[in-house]
Design a protein around this motif. Sequence first.
Motif, PDB file in Angstrom:
ATOM      1  N   ALA A 132       0.922  -1.162  -0.104  1.00  0.00           N
ATOM      2  CA  ALA A 132      -0.396   0.445  -0.004  1.00  0.00           C
ATOM      3  C   ALA A 132       0.969   1.164  -0.212  1.00  0.00           C
ATOM      4  O   ALA A 132       0.928   2.714  -1.039  1.00  0.00           O
ATOM      5  CB  ALA A 132      -0.814   0.415   0.996  1.00  0.00           C
ATOM      6  N   GLN A 133       1.683   1.319   1.131  1.00  0.00           N
ATOM      7  CA  GLN A 133       3.221   2.139   0.793  1.00  0.00           C
ATOM      8  C   GLN A 133       3.509   2.722  -0.417  1.00  0.00           C
ATOM      9  O   GLN A 133       3.850   3.998  -0.797  1.00  0.00           O
ATOM     10  CB  GLN A 133       3.742   1.686   1.353  1.00  0.00           C
ATOM     11  CG  GLN A 133       4.665   3.089   2.173  1.00  0.00           C
ATOM     12  CD  GLN A 133       3.992   4.615   2.458  1.00  0.00           C
ATOM     13  OE1 GLN A 133       3.107   4.943   3.109  1.00  0.00           O
ATOM     14  NE2 GLN A 133       4.209   5.516   2.169  1.00  0.00           N
ATOM     15  N   TRP A 134       3.854   1.414  -0.731  1.00  0.00           N
ATOM     16  CA  TRP A 134       4.771   1.315  -2.566  1.00  0.00           C
ATOM     17  C   TRP A 134       3.802   2.200  -3.395  1.00  0.00           C
ATOM     18  O   TRP A 134       3.697   2.754  -4.393  1.00  0.00           O
ATOM     19  CB  TRP A 134       4.717  -0.196  -2.777  1.00  0.00           C
ATOM     20  CG  TRP A 134       6.089  -0.316  -4.201  1.00  0.00           C
ATOM     21  CD1 TRP A 134       6.902   0.295  -4.340  1.00  0.00           C
ATOM     22  CD2 TRP A 134       5.229  -0.464  -5.934  1.00  0.00           C
ATOM     23  NE1 TRP A 134       7.143   0.316  -6.107  1.00  0.00           N
ATOM     24  CE2 TRP A 134       6.042   0.064  -6.567  1.00  0.00           C
ATOM     25  CE3 TRP A 134       4.391  -0.085  -5.872  1.00  0.00           C
ATOM     26  CZ2 TRP A 134       5.749  -0.084  -7.835  1.00  0.00           C
ATOM     27  CZ3 TRP A 134       3.087  -0.518  -6.667  1.00  0.00           C
ATOM     28  CH2 TRP A 134       4.253  -0.393  -8.166  1.00  0.00           C
ATOM     29  N   LEU A 135       2.099   1.317  -3.448  1.00  0.00           N
ATOM     30  CA  LEU A 135       1.625   1.576  -4.163  1.00  0.00           C
ATOM     31  C   LEU A 135       0.844   3.173  -3.781  1.00  0.00           C
ATOM     32  O   LEU A 135       0.576   4.219  -5.298  1.00  0.00           O
ATOM     33  CB  LEU A 135       0.390   1.122  -4.476  1.00  0.00           C
ATOM     34  CG  LEU A 135      -0.817   1.571  -5.354  1.00  0.00           C
ATOM     35  CD1 LEU A 135      -0.478   0.713  -6.840  1.00  0.00           C
ATOM     36  CD2 LEU A 135      -2.030   0.434  -4.988  1.00  0.00           C
ATOM     37  N   ASN A 136       1.298   4.175  -3.101  1.00  0.00           N
ATOM     38  CA  ASN A 136       0.889   4.974  -2.973  1.00  0.00           C
ATOM     39  C   ASN A 136       2.075   6.383  -3.474  1.00  0.00           C
ATOM     40  O   ASN A 136       1.513   7.027  -4.495  1.00  0.00           O
ATOM     41  CB  ASN A 136       0.507   5.535  -1.654  1.00  0.00           C
ATOM     42  CG  ASN A 136      -0.637   5.051  -0.732  1.00  0.00           C
ATOM     43  OD1 ASN A 136      -1.769   5.313  -1.217  1.00  0.00           O
ATOM     44  ND2 ASN A 136      -0.675   5.058   0.808  1.00  0.00           N
ATOM     45  N   ASN A 137       3.092   5.803  -2.889  1.00  0.00           N
ATOM     46  CA  ASN A 137       4.081   6.611  -3.793  1.00  0.00           C
ATOM     47  C   ASN A 137       4.099   6.854  -5.053  1.00  0.00           C
ATOM     48  O   ASN A 137       4.008   7.664  -5.610  1.00  0.00           O
ATOM     49  CB  ASN A 137       5.550   5.558  -3.407  1.00  0.00           C
ATOM     50  CG  ASN A 137       5.559   6.406  -1.822  1.00  0.00           C
ATOM     51  OD1 ASN A 137       5.241   7.323  -1.209  1.00  0.00           O
ATOM     52  ND2 ASN A 137       7.110   5.678  -1.110  1.00  0.00           N
ATOM     53  N   TYR A 138       3.580   5.412  -5.900  1.00  0.00           N
ATOM     54  CA  TYR A 138       4.208   4.627  -7.349  1.00  0.00           C
ATOM     55  C   TYR A 138       3.091   6.441  -7.606  1.00  0.00           C
ATOM     56  O   TYR A 138       3.473   6.913  -8.712  1.00  0.00           O
ATOM     57  CB  TYR A 138       3.464   4.104  -7.457  1.00  0.00           C
ATOM     58  CG  TYR A 138       4.024   3.645  -9.045  1.00  0.00           C
ATOM     59  CD1 TYR A 138       4.815   3.452  -9.387  1.00  0.00           C
ATOM     60  CD2 TYR A 138       1.859   3.083  -9.927  1.00  0.00           C
ATOM     61  CE1 TYR A 138       4.600   3.443 -11.252  1.00  0.00           C
ATOM     62  CE2 TYR A 138       1.978   3.726 -11.208  1.00  0.00           C
ATOM     63  CZ  TYR A 138       3.575   2.984 -11.846  1.00  0.00           C
ATOM     64  OH  TYR A 138       3.454   2.803 -12.655  1.00  0.00           O
ATOM     65  N   VAL A 139       1.810   6.402  -7.511  1.00  0.00           N
ATOM     66  CA  VAL A 139       0.434   7.703  -7.826  1.00  0.00           C
ATOM     67  C   VAL A 139       1.499   8.730  -7.677  1.00  0.00           C
ATOM     68  O   VAL A 139       0.586   9.512  -8.400  1.00  0.00           O
ATOM     69  CB  VAL A 139      -0.698   7.114  -6.881  1.00  0.00           C
ATOM     70  CG1 VAL A 139      -2.179   7.546  -7.031  1.00  0.00           C
ATOM     71  CG2 VAL A 139      -1.388   5.308  -7.078  1.00  0.00           C
ATOM     72  N   TRP A 195       1.487  11.620 -10.784  1.00  0.00           N
ATOM     73  CA  TRP A 195       0.671  13.244 -10.088  1.00  0.00           C
ATOM     74  C   TRP A 195       1.637  13.636 -10.727  1.00  0.00           C
ATOM     75  O   TRP A 195       1.511  14.765 -11.523  1.00  0.00           O
ATOM     76  CB  TRP A 195      -0.683  13.061  -8.783  1.00  0.00           C
ATOM     77  CG  TRP A 195      -0.570  14.533  -8.744  1.00  0.00           C
ATOM     78  CD1 TRP A 195       0.319  15.895  -8.140  1.00  0.00           C
ATOM     79  CD2 TRP A 195      -1.782  14.511  -8.990  1.00  0.00           C
ATOM     80  NE1 TRP A 195      -0.806  16.151  -8.340  1.00  0.00           N
ATOM     81  CE2 TRP A 195      -1.576  16.534  -8.272  1.00  0.00           C
ATOM     82  CE3 TRP A 195      -3.365  14.325  -9.669  1.00  0.00           C
ATOM     83  CZ2 TRP A 195      -2.446  17.085  -8.133  1.00  0.00           C
ATOM     84  CZ3 TRP A 195      -3.808  15.278  -9.297  1.00  0.00           C
ATOM     85  CH2 TRP A 195      -3.924  16.225  -9.337  1.00  0.00           C
ATOM     86  N   ASP A 196       2.769  13.601 -10.061  1.00  0.00           N
ATOM     87  CA  ASP A 196       3.722  14.519 -10.128  1.00  0.00           C
ATOM     88  C   ASP A 196       4.222  14.558 -11.523  1.00  0.00           C
ATOM     89  O   ASP A 196       4.679  15.661 -11.745  1.00  0.00           O
ATOM     90  CB  ASP A 196       5.150  14.510  -8.988  1.00  0.00           C
ATOM     91  CG  ASP A 196       5.256  14.376  -7.757  1.00  0.00           C
ATOM     92  OD1 ASP A 196       3.625  15.661  -7.858  1.00  0.00           O
ATOM     93  OD2 ASP A 196       6.008  14.334  -7.030  1.00  0.00           O
ATOM     94  N   GLN A 197       3.955  13.518 -12.081  1.00  0.00           N
ATOM     95  CA  GLN A 197       4.871  13.712 -13.681  1.00  0.00           C
ATOM     96  C   GLN A 197       4.087  14.489 -14.045  1.00  0.00           C
ATOM     97  O   GLN A 197       4.108  14.883 -15.408  1.00  0.00           O
ATOM     98  CB  GLN A 197       5.252  11.963 -14.283  1.00  0.00           C
ATOM     99  CG  GLN A 197       6.343  11.762 -13.538  1.00  0.00           C
ATOM    100  CD  GLN A 197       6.500   9.599 -13.617  1.00  0.00           C
ATOM    101  OE1 GLN A 197       5.687   9.319 -14.704  1.00  0.00           O
ATOM    102  NE2 GLN A 197       7.395   9.483 -13.271  1.00  0.00           N
ATOM    103  N   GLN A 198       2.552  13.952 -14.114  1.00  0.00           N
ATOM    104  CA  GLN A 198       1.339  14.446 -14.548  1.00  0.00           C
ATOM    105  C   GLN A 198       1.659  16.260 -14.835  1.00  0.00           C
ATOM    106  O   GLN A 198       1.373  16.842 -15.905  1.00  0.00           O
ATOM    107  CB  GLN A 198      -0.062  14.092 -14.124  1.00  0.00           C
ATOM    108  CG  GLN A 198      -0.848  14.149 -16.266  1.00  0.00           C
ATOM    109  CD  GLN A 198      -0.724  13.800 -17.055  1.00  0.00           C
ATOM    110  OE1 GLN A 198      -0.338  12.721 -17.667  1.00  0.00           O
ATOM    111  NE2 GLN A 198      -1.217  14.885 -17.793  1.00  0.00           N
ATOM    112  N   MET A 199       1.314  16.570 -13.269  1.00  0.00           N
ATOM    113  CA  MET A 199       1.412  17.744 -13.393  1.00  0.00           C
ATOM    114  C   MET A 199       2.864  19.061 -14.220  1.00  0.00           C
ATOM    115  O   MET A 199       2.232  20.164 -14.514  1.00  0.00           O
ATOM    116  CB  MET A 199       1.638  18.374 -12.111  1.00  0.00           C
ATOM    117  CG  MET A 199       0.673  17.548 -11.257  1.00  0.00           C
ATOM    118  SD  MET A 199      -0.911  18.851 -11.326  1.00  0.00           S
ATOM    119  CE  MET A 199      -0.698  20.057 -10.258  1.00  0.00           C
TER     120      MET A 199
END
Length: 73
Positions: free
Chosen positions: A23-30, A34-38
Amino acid sequence: MSNLQEIETKIKQLPKHEIHQLAQWLNNYVDDLWDQQMEIDLAQGKLDQIIAKAEADILENNTKAIDEILNNA
């Protein structure tokens, strides 16, 4: 390659501590996505109008403290 249902089944078989790690890995991945899209949106000028509006509001002192906004939510 596994489909989503197979992945969900495998996750349910993991020990609790590994589920929390996942879950922590997935949160970091998401967050990274988001940062890349921004960054892409910023480079493409998609945020220019929003930034200009914010800058104009700041110059006109048309702003509110974040606490004021959050307390009225």
